[in-house]
Design a protein around this motif. Structure first.
Motif, PDB file in Angstrom:
ATOM      1  N   PHE A  24     173.868  18.977 -22.046  1.00 42.59           N
ATOM      2  CA  PHE A  24     174.302  17.735 -22.706  1.00 42.59           C
ATOM      3  C   PHE A  24     175.522  18.081 -23.541  1.00 42.59           C
ATOM      4  N   TYR A  33     167.075   8.640 -36.194  1.00 38.86           N
ATOM      5  CA  TYR A  33     168.317   9.232 -35.721  1.00 38.86           C
ATOM      6  C   TYR A  33     169.403   8.215 -35.417  1.00 38.86           C
ATOM      7  N   PHE A  34     169.001   6.973 -35.247  1.00 41.37           N
ATOM      8  CA  PHE A  34     169.999   5.941 -34.959  1.00 41.37           C
ATOM      9  C   PHE A  34     170.242   5.141 -36.233  1.00 41.37           C
ATOM     10  N   GLN A  70     176.004   7.553 -32.221  1.00 33.73           N
ATOM     11  CA  GLN A  70     175.518   8.708 -31.471  1.00 33.73           C
ATOM     12  C   GLN A  70     176.689   9.657 -31.331  1.00 33.73           C
ATOM     13  N   VAL A 124     172.687  23.333 -35.344  1.00 36.31           N
ATOM     14  CA  VAL A 124     172.687  23.117 -36.789  1.00 36.31           C
ATOM     15  C   VAL A 124     171.580  22.117 -37.109  1.00 36.31           C
ATOM     16  N   ASP A 125     170.759  22.432 -38.079  1.00 37.14           N
ATOM     17  CA  ASP A 125     169.703  21.510 -38.490  1.00 37.14           C
ATOM     18  C   ASP A 125     170.261  20.453 -39.439  1.00 37.14           C
ATOM     19  N   ILE A 126     169.638  19.277 -39.420  1.00 41.56           N
ATOM     20  CA  ILE A 126     169.972  18.282 -40.435  1.00 41.56           C
ATOM     21  C   ILE A 126     169.544  18.850 -41.789  1.00 41.56           C
ATOM     22  N   LEU A 142     163.540  20.786 -24.994  1.00 41.37           N
ATOM     23  CA  LEU A 142     163.963  21.937 -24.213  1.00 41.37           C
ATOM     24  C   LEU A 142     162.959  23.055 -24.413  1.00 41.37           C
ATOM     25  N   LYS A 143     162.697  23.766 -23.338  1.00 39.58           N
ATOM     26  CA  LYS A 143     161.763  24.889 -23.398  1.00 39.58           C
ATOM     27  C   LYS A 143     162.205  25.857 -24.506  1.00 39.58           C
ATOM     28  N   GLY A 144     161.326  26.103 -25.398  1.00 36.48           N
ATOM     29  CA  GLY A 144     161.626  27.112 -26.401  1.00 36.48           C
ATOM     30  C   GLY A 144     162.299  26.579 -27.647  1.00 36.48           C
ATOM     31  N   ASN A 173     166.441  31.386 -22.328  1.00 35.64           N
ATOM     32  CA  ASN A 173     166.304  30.041 -21.771  1.00 35.64           C
ATOM     33  C   ASN A 173     167.549  29.651 -20.981  1.00 35.64           C
ATOM     34  N   TYR A 175     168.540  10.406 -26.917  1.00 35.43           N
ATOM     35  CA  TYR A 175     169.132  11.276 -27.929  1.00 35.43           C
ATOM     36  C   TYR A 175     168.261  12.470 -28.288  1.00 35.43           C
ATOM     37  N   PHE A 176     166.995  12.422 -27.931  1.00 33.04           N
ATOM     38  CA  PHE A 176     166.107  13.543 -28.243  1.00 33.04           C
ATOM     39  C   PHE A 176     165.888  14.336 -26.966  1.00 33.04           C
ATOM     40  N   TYR A 177     166.052  15.603 -27.047  1.00 33.99           N
ATOM     41  CA  TYR A 177     165.859  16.450 -25.880  1.00 33.99           C
ATOM     42  C   TYR A 177     164.740  17.429 -26.160  1.00 33.99           C
ATOM     43  N   HIS A 236     175.758  16.838 -30.004  1.00 32.71           N
ATOM     44  CA  HIS A 236     174.957  17.796 -30.765  1.00 32.71           C
ATOM     45  C   HIS A 236     175.887  18.844 -31.378  1.00 32.71           C
ATOM     46  N   LEU A 237     175.538  19.276 -32.572  1.00 26.02           N
ATOM     47  CA  LEU A 237     176.369  20.258 -33.271  1.00 26.02           C
ATOM     48  C   LEU A 237     175.682  21.619 -33.265  1.00 26.02           C
ATOM     49  N   ILE A 290     165.685  18.406 -30.547  1.00 23.70           N
ATOM     50  CA  ILE A 290     166.931  18.781 -31.220  1.00 23.70           C
ATOM     51  C   ILE A 290     167.484  17.605 -32.003  1.00 23.70           C
ATOM     52  N   GLN A 291     167.661  17.792 -33.268  1.00 22.00           N
ATOM     53  CA  GLN A 291     168.362  16.810 -34.094  1.00 22.00           C
ATOM     54  C   GLN A 291     169.391  17.577 -34.898  1.00 22.00           C
ATOM     55  N   THR A 292     170.606  17.150 -34.841  1.00 22.67           N
ATOM     56  CA  THR A 292     171.662  17.841 -35.578  1.00 22.67           C
ATOM     57  C   THR A 292     172.426  16.818 -36.421  1.00 22.67           C
ATOM     58  N   PRO A 293     173.237  17.277 -37.373  1.00 19.81           N
ATOM     59  CA  PRO A 293     174.026  16.323 -38.166  1.00 19.81           C
ATOM     60  C   PRO A 293     174.969  15.499 -37.283  1.00 19.81           C
ATOM     61  N   MET A 320     171.144   5.749 -23.500  1.00 18.13           N
ATOM     62  CA  MET A 320     171.388   7.183 -23.780  1.00 18.13           C
ATOM     63  C   MET A 320     170.210   7.751 -24.568  1.00 18.13           C
TER      64      MET A 320
END
Lengths: 149, 149
Positions: B95, B3-4, B14, B55-57, A7-9, B43, A3-5, B17-18, A13-16, A1
């Motif tokens: 996703f 991230y892991f 995993q 949401v950012d970490i 995406l244009k623009g 987009n 986990y990092f995407y 995404h939030l 993406i990393q989220t909590p 899997m």
């Protein structure tokens, strides 16, 4: 899997991390309220906590809640309502976790399983606030403000 | 940022995404309701959507909501309440994303910025449900059920 995407623009993406916790109101067969379920944690951070866990990719938060409650307490819970989502970056000492907390109800005999070392049923006036980990003290207080118990 | 996480007893974590989306009730200077804010997405997926973002970490969901509303609409919003958290694994075609949706209010003149190609203010009876992306059709219907507007 992956986990990092990219995406244009919006770039990477990393989220909590997303978790869910349950405030389980336990009732007996005659619909008398027995107490709220708490667990003693098997893993760090050690202490008393509401049962809960991480949401898996591919499951809804509600499904994760029902699964986690079963895995930790052996109870089949019925969700009543979403209390709130708790996401203070410092609420979890391990890393940033946002938790969706649900009020739910159950009948039956709880049993400590999985991440739960022990299990407790506390009446509202017995809750050991000083032993609660994470921000569960605040969560339980928020619950006490809205519950009709 | 790693991230892991490998944690004793729970292995690699995993989670979905939030994100957070806002239902912004726009008012004029005399507190008259003008409409709900929607954006045309710059987009993919293209279409009309509620403003929102990831949401950012290191930030709470509420902070992320206020930041995203400012970035996309130039509005300073005041959060009124959490509507719900939407987490169906199929709600986002890219996703698995779980979105905390808040009802909020704002005054001022919205302006399309960042991920917003264009911006619209719709009265409740003007909302173009057939053009809404993600599960925003369901979200807006849930909002209409609870709002006193």
């Amino acid at each position: 899997m992956i986990y990092f995407y990219k995406l244009k623009g919006i770039g990477m993406i990393q989220t909590p991390h997303l978790s869910t916790d349950g405030i389980i109101k336990l009732y007996d067969e005659n619909d008398s309220f027995l107490g709220i379920i708490f667990i003693e944690r098997l893993n760090k951070p050690f202490g008393i906590a509401l049962p809960g866990g991480f949401v898996d990719i591919g499951e809804s938060v509600e499904s994760a809640l029902i699964r986690e409650m079963k895995e930790e307490t052996n109870l089949d819970v019925e969700i009543e309502e979403l209390l709130n989502i708790y996401s203070d970056p410092k609420r979890d000492p391990r890393f940033h976790t946002a938790s969706a907390v649900y009020i739910c109800k159950a009948k039956g005999k709880p049993k400590a399983l999985d991440d739960a070392k022990d299990i407790f049923i506390y009446k509202l006036e017995e809750i050991p606030f000083e032993k609660l980990v994470f921000d569960h003290c605040k969560i339980v207080n928020d619950f006490l403000e809205v519950t009709k118990l």
